[in-house]
Enzyme design. Structure first.
Site, PDB file in Angstrom:
ATOM      1  N   LYS A 159      27.840  61.602  92.441  1.00 29.31           N
ATOM      2  CA  LYS A 159      27.230  61.654  93.816  1.00 29.31           C
ATOM      3  C   LYS A 159      26.824  62.267  94.881  1.00 29.31           C
ATOM      4  CE  LYS A 159      26.848  57.038  91.746  1.00 29.31           C
ATOM      5  NZ  LYS A 159      25.860  57.182  90.466  1.00 29.31           N
ATOM      6  N   HIS A 178      19.850  56.221  88.281  1.00 21.54           N
ATOM      7  CA  HIS A 178      21.224  56.597  89.030  1.00 21.54           C
ATOM      8  C   HIS A 178      20.798  55.905  90.663  1.00 21.54           C
ATOM      9  CE1 HIS A 178      23.271  55.825  85.342  1.00 21.54           C
ATOM     10  NE2 HIS A 178      22.537  56.573  84.998  1.00 21.54           N
ATOM     11  N   TYR A 231      19.809  54.389  96.893  1.00 20.95           N
ATOM     12  CA  TYR A 231      18.833  54.246  95.170  1.00 20.95           C
ATOM     13  C   TYR A 231      17.434  55.274  95.541  1.00 20.95           C
ATOM     14  CZ  TYR A 231      22.035  51.860  92.500  1.00 20.95           C
ATOM     15  OH  TYR A 231      23.057  51.603  92.228  1.00 20.95           O
TER      16      TYR A 231
END
Length: 301
Positions: A277, A246, A238
């Site tokens: 991601k 997020h 993070y």
């Protein structure tokens, strides 16, 4: 400065975070330490304890905070925490050598429970009397109806019942205070994280060493790093506190000596794309340098 509960010397320094080791798992019980780790050291961990008022759910949890082995080791290496365990304790018995102060405290505790119970009996009886007073008219109507039914059936009349005198508060129903900290923790032993043992089985394991090197490197770069198991990785990375951000990366720790199949690469890339991601393939050189390779699934153009 060091202290000992039994008067001897220990390595447990004042102000250090106390990490309790139990069967290879690391826990922090003190809320002040939990807050300090998150706010000052960017160590998040995971709450695993049930809430006293909502024990039958797992959406919101409380203390203790369970740490990853890498999180616990980092705090110890930085001189911020101490690993310790409580040796197997013996139950209190009739041993004359038993600590007199402990026996006195047990007696005082039992006396306090009895006084608490008697107080709750009185308060509950008063509350019951108030409730019965508010329902007196309805109760009288119910009794009259039952009396009429009995007379029609030829049964003898109902005997009046004193609801107040028949009240009894079961001891198992009394409210008790659940302590969150032991006044006398007892004997404590420091756990050496550099030596493999039943309490700390990670020392010397190649997988742990790779994971720890990556964790420490990402942490030193200013990231918050948590467990990545829910996304199929080793860590989630993070840019700030996970309560506000997020995760940007899913870190997969791999050895440079172990080849990855094409299927594993495709699966990792698609995984990161599905959860929006970037996947990081993380490894460590022989000199200890962390090496990162990012994967992003772009598909056919």
């Amino acid at each position: 400065m060091c202290y000992s509960r039994d008067g001897g010397s220990t390595n447990i320094g004042l102000g250090m975070i106390r990490i309790h080791i139990l069967e290879g798992k690391a826990f922090v019980w003190n809320y002040a330490d939990v807050r300090k780790m998150r706010e000052e050291y960017r160590i998040v961990g995971k709450l695993v304890g049930a809430l006293a008022r909502k024990p039958r759910q797992n959406v919101r949890l409380g203390l203790p905070l369970q740490l990853l082995p890498e999180e616990a080791r980092l705090l110890v290496e930085k001189g911020l925490a101490i690993l310790f365990k409580n040796p197997a304790s013996q139950p209190l018995g009739d041993d004359p050598s038993q600590d007199p102060s402990a026996l006195e405290e047990m007696t005082a505790y039992q006396k306090g429970l009895e006084e608490n119970y008697q107080e709750q009996v009185q308060l509950t009886a008063e509350q019951r009397k108030t409730v019965l007073g508010s329902l007196a008219e309805r109760i009288a109507q119910g009794r009259a109806k039952k009396q009429q039914q009995k007379e029609e059936e030829g049964d003898p009349s109902l005997k009046p019942v004193d609801l107040e005198s028949s009240f009894v508060l079961p001891r198992q129903s009394m409210m008790v205070q659940l302590p969150t900290e032991r006044i006398h923790p007892g004997a404590e032993e420091e756990v050496d994280w550099q030596v493999q043992s039943q309490d700390w089985p990670y020392a010397g394991q190649s997988d742990h060493e790779i994971r720890y090197s990556i964790f420490r490197n990402l942490w030193e770069r200013g990231y918050y790093v948590t467990s990545g198991s829910k996304f199929g990785g080793d860590f989630l990375v993070y840019p700030g506190d996970p309560m506000r951000f997020h995760a940007h990366y899913i870190a997969l720790c791999v050895s440079k000596d172990v080849p990855l199949s094409l299927g594993d690469l495709v699966s990792a890339g698609r995984l990161g794309t599905n959860v929006k991601k970037t996947v990081l393939l993380c490894s460590v050189d022989q000199d200890g340098t962390a090496v990162y390779t990012s994967l992003q699934w772009s598909g056919m153009q």
